[in-house]
Each structure stands twice: as structure tokens, then as C-alpha cells.
Motif scaffolding. Structure first.
Motif, PDB file in Angstrom:
ATOM      1  N   VAL A  29       0.979  -1.225  -0.146  1.00  0.00           N
ATOM      2  CA  VAL A  29       0.050   0.123   0.037  1.00  0.00           C
ATOM      3  C   VAL A  29       0.977   1.350  -0.066  1.00  0.00           C
ATOM      4  N   ILE A  30       0.910   1.844  -1.165  1.00  0.00           N
ATOM      5  CA  ILE A  30       1.789   3.328  -1.064  1.00  0.00           C
ATOM      6  C   ILE A  30       0.894   4.480  -1.080  1.00  0.00           C
ATOM      7  N   TYR A  31       1.455   5.482  -0.208  1.00  0.00           N
ATOM      8  CA  TYR A  31       0.755   6.413   0.248  1.00  0.00           C
ATOM      9  C   TYR A  31       1.611   7.595   0.482  1.00  0.00           C
ATOM     10  N   GLU A  32       1.100   8.886   0.493  1.00  0.00           N
ATOM     11  CA  GLU A  32       1.910   9.995   0.625  1.00  0.00           C
ATOM     12  C   GLU A  32       2.038  10.572   1.946  1.00  0.00           C
ATOM     13  N   THR A  87      -0.634  -4.035  -6.124  1.00  0.00           N
ATOM     14  CA  THR A  87      -0.421  -2.634  -5.480  1.00  0.00           C
ATOM     15  C   THR A  87      -1.462  -1.830  -5.031  1.00  0.00           C
ATOM     16  N   VAL A  88      -1.430  -1.282  -3.984  1.00  0.00           N
ATOM     17  CA  VAL A  88      -2.525  -0.206  -3.762  1.00  0.00           C
ATOM     18  C   VAL A  88      -1.986   1.333  -3.622  1.00  0.00           C
ATOM     19  N   ARG A  89      -2.340   2.148  -4.596  1.00  0.00           N
ATOM     20  CA  ARG A  89      -1.744   3.705  -4.622  1.00  0.00           C
ATOM     21  C   ARG A  89      -3.044   4.453  -4.257  1.00  0.00           C
ATOM     22  N   ILE A  90      -2.477   5.389  -3.143  1.00  0.00           N
ATOM     23  CA  ILE A  90      -3.334   6.279  -2.735  1.00  0.00           C
ATOM     24  C   ILE A  90      -2.851   7.840  -3.210  1.00  0.00           C
ATOM     25  N   ASP A 120      -0.661  -3.505 -14.768  1.00  0.00           N
ATOM     26  CA  ASP A 120       0.460  -3.352 -13.669  1.00  0.00           C
ATOM     27  C   ASP A 120       0.001  -3.886 -12.517  1.00  0.00           C
ATOM     28  N   LYS A 121      -1.400  -4.312 -12.435  1.00  0.00           N
ATOM     29  CA  LYS A 121      -2.075  -5.006 -11.208  1.00  0.00           C
ATOM     30  C   LYS A 121      -1.996  -4.069  -9.962  1.00  0.00           C
ATOM     31  N   THR A 122      -2.487  -2.745 -10.242  1.00  0.00           N
ATOM     32  CA  THR A 122      -2.501  -1.789  -9.213  1.00  0.00           C
ATOM     33  C   THR A 122      -3.909  -1.165  -9.235  1.00  0.00           C
ATOM     34  N   ILE A 123      -4.174  -1.038  -7.885  1.00  0.00           N
ATOM     35  CA  ILE A 123      -5.443  -0.114  -7.476  1.00  0.00           C
ATOM     36  C   ILE A 123      -5.224   1.162  -7.165  1.00  0.00           C
ATOM     37  N   TRP A 124      -5.730   2.147  -7.974  1.00  0.00           N
ATOM     38  CA  TRP A 124      -5.467   3.377  -7.532  1.00  0.00           C
ATOM     39  C   TRP A 124      -6.856   4.314  -6.818  1.00  0.00           C
ATOM     40  N   TYR A 125      -6.552   4.823  -5.836  1.00  0.00           N
ATOM     41  CA  TYR A 125      -7.665   5.505  -5.215  1.00  0.00           C
ATOM     42  C   TYR A 125      -7.124   6.958  -4.739  1.00  0.00           C
ATOM     43  N   SER A 126      -8.348   7.888  -4.630  1.00  0.00           N
ATOM     44  CA  SER A 126      -8.098   9.129  -4.348  1.00  0.00           C
ATOM     45  C   SER A 126      -8.737   9.309  -2.762  1.00  0.00           C
ATOM     46  N   GLN A 127      -7.775  10.159  -1.935  1.00  0.00           N
ATOM     47  CA  GLN A 127      -7.932   9.979  -0.689  1.00  0.00           C
ATOM     48  C   GLN A 127      -9.498  10.885  -0.521  1.00  0.00           C
ATOM     49  N   GLU A 128      -9.673  11.752  -1.482  1.00  0.00           N
ATOM     50  CA  GLU A 128     -11.017  12.529  -1.638  1.00  0.00           C
ATOM     51  C   GLU A 128     -12.168  11.497  -1.789  1.00  0.00           C
ATOM     52  N   ARG A 129     -12.036  10.276  -2.199  1.00  0.00           N
ATOM     53  CA  ARG A 129     -13.262   9.418  -2.478  1.00  0.00           C
ATOM     54  C   ARG A 129     -13.107   7.880  -1.806  1.00  0.00           C
ATOM     55  N   LEU A 130     -12.327   7.880  -0.639  1.00  0.00           N
ATOM     56  CA  LEU A 130     -12.217   6.614  -0.256  1.00  0.00           C
ATOM     57  C   LEU A 130     -13.503   6.037   0.453  1.00  0.00           C
ATOM     58  N   SER A 131     -14.172   5.106  -0.017  1.00  0.00           N
ATOM     59  CA  SER A 131     -15.200   4.404   0.824  1.00  0.00           C
ATOM     60  C   SER A 131     -15.113   2.837   1.001  1.00  0.00           C
ATOM     61  N   TYR A 132     -15.757   2.183   1.590  1.00  0.00           N
ATOM     62  CA  TYR A 132     -15.722   0.795   1.829  1.00  0.00           C
ATOM     63  C   TYR A 132     -16.291   0.365   0.494  1.00  0.00           C
ATOM     64  N   ALA A 142      -9.498  -6.578  -8.893  1.00  0.00           N
ATOM     65  CA  ALA A 142      -7.967  -7.093  -8.652  1.00  0.00           C
ATOM     66  C   ALA A 142      -8.133  -8.877  -8.474  1.00  0.00           C
ATOM     67  N   VAL A 143      -9.094  -9.221  -7.821  1.00  0.00           N
ATOM     68  CA  VAL A 143      -9.193 -10.735  -7.404  1.00  0.00           C
ATOM     69  C   VAL A 143      -9.508 -11.616  -8.635  1.00  0.00           C
ATOM     70  N   MET A 144     -10.379 -10.805  -9.403  1.00  0.00           N
ATOM     71  CA  MET A 144     -10.754 -11.700 -10.798  1.00  0.00           C
ATOM     72  C   MET A 144      -9.565 -11.492 -11.552  1.00  0.00           C
ATOM     73  N   ASP A 145      -8.997 -10.634 -11.631  1.00  0.00           N
ATOM     74  CA  ASP A 145      -7.718 -10.410 -12.590  1.00  0.00           C
ATOM     75  C   ASP A 145      -6.733 -11.490 -12.333  1.00  0.00           C
ATOM     76  N   HIS A 146      -6.322 -11.630 -11.213  1.00  0.00           N
ATOM     77  CA  HIS A 146      -5.481 -12.574 -10.612  1.00  0.00           C
ATOM     78  C   HIS A 146      -5.872 -14.124 -10.595  1.00  0.00           C
ATOM     79  N   TYR A 147      -7.260 -14.125 -10.732  1.00  0.00           N
ATOM     80  CA  TYR A 147      -7.632 -15.546 -10.699  1.00  0.00           C
ATOM     81  C   TYR A 147      -7.866 -16.057 -12.132  1.00  0.00           C
ATOM     82  N   PHE A 148      -8.222 -15.403 -13.048  1.00  0.00           N
ATOM     83  CA  PHE A 148      -8.761 -16.008 -14.370  1.00  0.00           C
ATOM     84  C   PHE A 148      -7.421 -15.801 -15.365  1.00  0.00           C
ATOM     85  N   ILE A 149      -6.823 -16.977 -16.119  1.00  0.00           N
ATOM     86  CA  ILE A 149      -6.054 -17.084 -16.784  1.00  0.00           C
ATOM     87  C   ILE A 149      -5.907 -15.842 -17.920  1.00  0.00           C
TER      88      ILE A 149
END
Length: 173
Positions: A29-32, A87-90, A120-132, A142-149
Motif C-alpha cells: 500500500v503506497i501512500y503520501e 499494489t494499492v496506491r493512494i 500493472d496490477k495496481t488499484i488507484w484511489y483518491s483520498q477524496e473518495r475513499l469508501s468501503y 483485482a481478485v478476478m484479474d489474478h484468478y482468471f488466466i
């Protein structure tokens, strides 16, 4: 599997300032800023009793909750991953997020609030719009991308992610 050690690295992201990296079993998880990682922790869903009784969230708790979220998504989708890393990038603002999205999809004017890069198997989030709900949705991609060939059709990928978000979250924004 035991939790990995917490390791901080100084990195430079294109167009951003220095940031920190938190290692989890499912990837970094990469954050500033400290505020970003706190907001990310809050977006990981309801806390259990032990977590809610703590006055401050430790980095170990954030790692544990991040890993638990991936496990929940895997269980709901009946997909079990081995050795996959996402990778998670915020970033701070929606403007920064949309600039990153344009690097992946040149010429796009789509008003994204978060996105998953299959490239590149990365989830990008904005701190302004983080929600569950948003975190569940992008984690499902991400899970589906990793699972299916082979990549699944984009419409199916989006539909499954939206269904998971709605069934688990409803209107939790």
C-alpha cells in the motif's frame, strides 16, 4: 500465514512527492501522507470489537484489515488466490487520480473515482473518495484479474464488481 514485517521505503511516484510503503500479504500500500493511510484504514469496512476499542490504529491493524478485506472478497466471489500481489496506491486528489488514469488510457475524459490497472496490477484511489464500497469494488477487479488466466470481458468484470459492492455495502457511501 504470519503477517509480514512492516517496512517503510522512500519512493518517488511520477509527479508526486515522497511517500511511504506499507507491506501486506497481498501487496504494498503506497501512500503520501499519514492522513491518507488513516483514511484508507477507515474505508476498509466495519471494525471488529477489538479494533473499535483501540484509540489509535496501529500499522499492524491496518495491515490486518487490508488482508481481511482481500479474504472477504475472495470468499464472496468463491475465488481463492495463491501468491498474488496487488499494489494499492493512494493519491491526494481526484485531479491526481484522473491524471494517472490518463497515463493508462490516453485521451480519456472519464471522471473516475478509483480504478484498477490490469496492466500493472495496481488499484488507484483518491483520498477524496475513499469508501468501503469503492474499496470492495476495486478489490473485486483485482481478485478476478489474478484468478482468471485470460482477461474476462470488461462488462462481466464490471457487473460482478458492482454486484459485490451493492450486496456487501448497499448505500454505505
Amino acid at each position: 500465514m504470519k503477517f509480514q514485517l512492516i517496512i517503510f521505503f522512500l519512493l518517488i511516484l511520477p509527479g508526486t512527492s515522497f511517500c511511504a510503503q506499507l507491506e501486506t500479504r497481498f501487496g504494498p500500500v503506497i501512500y503520501e501522507t499519514q492522513e491518507q493511510i488513516i483514511d484508507y484504514e477507515r474505508s476498509l469496512g466495519p471494525r471488529d470489537n477489538a479494533d473499535s476499542q483501540r484509540t489509535s490504529q496501529t500499522l499492524e491493524t491496518i495491515i490486518s484489515r487490508n488482508e481481511s478485506l482481500f479474504v472477504v472478497v475472495c470468499e464472496k466471489l468463491d475465488i481463492y488466490l495463491k501468491n498474488s500481489k496487488t499494489t494499492v496506491r493512494i493519491v491526494t486528489s481526484l485531479e491526481q487520480l484522473r491524471a494517472e488514469y490518463k497515463r493508462y488510457v490516453p485521451g480519456s475524459n472519464k471522471a473516475v473515482t478509483a480504478f484498477y490497472s490490469h496492466q500493472d496490477k495496481t488499484i488507484w484511489y483518491s483520498q477524496e473518495r475513499l469508501s468501503y464500497g469503492i474499496v470492495l469494488h476495486e478489490t473485486a477487479h483485482a481478485v478476478m484479474d489474478h484468478y482468471f488466466i485470460r482477461p474476462i470481458p470488461a462488462g462481466v468484470d464490471e457487473l460482478v464488481s458492482e454486484m459485490l459492492e451493492q450486496t456487501e455495502c448497499g448505500s454505505c457511501y
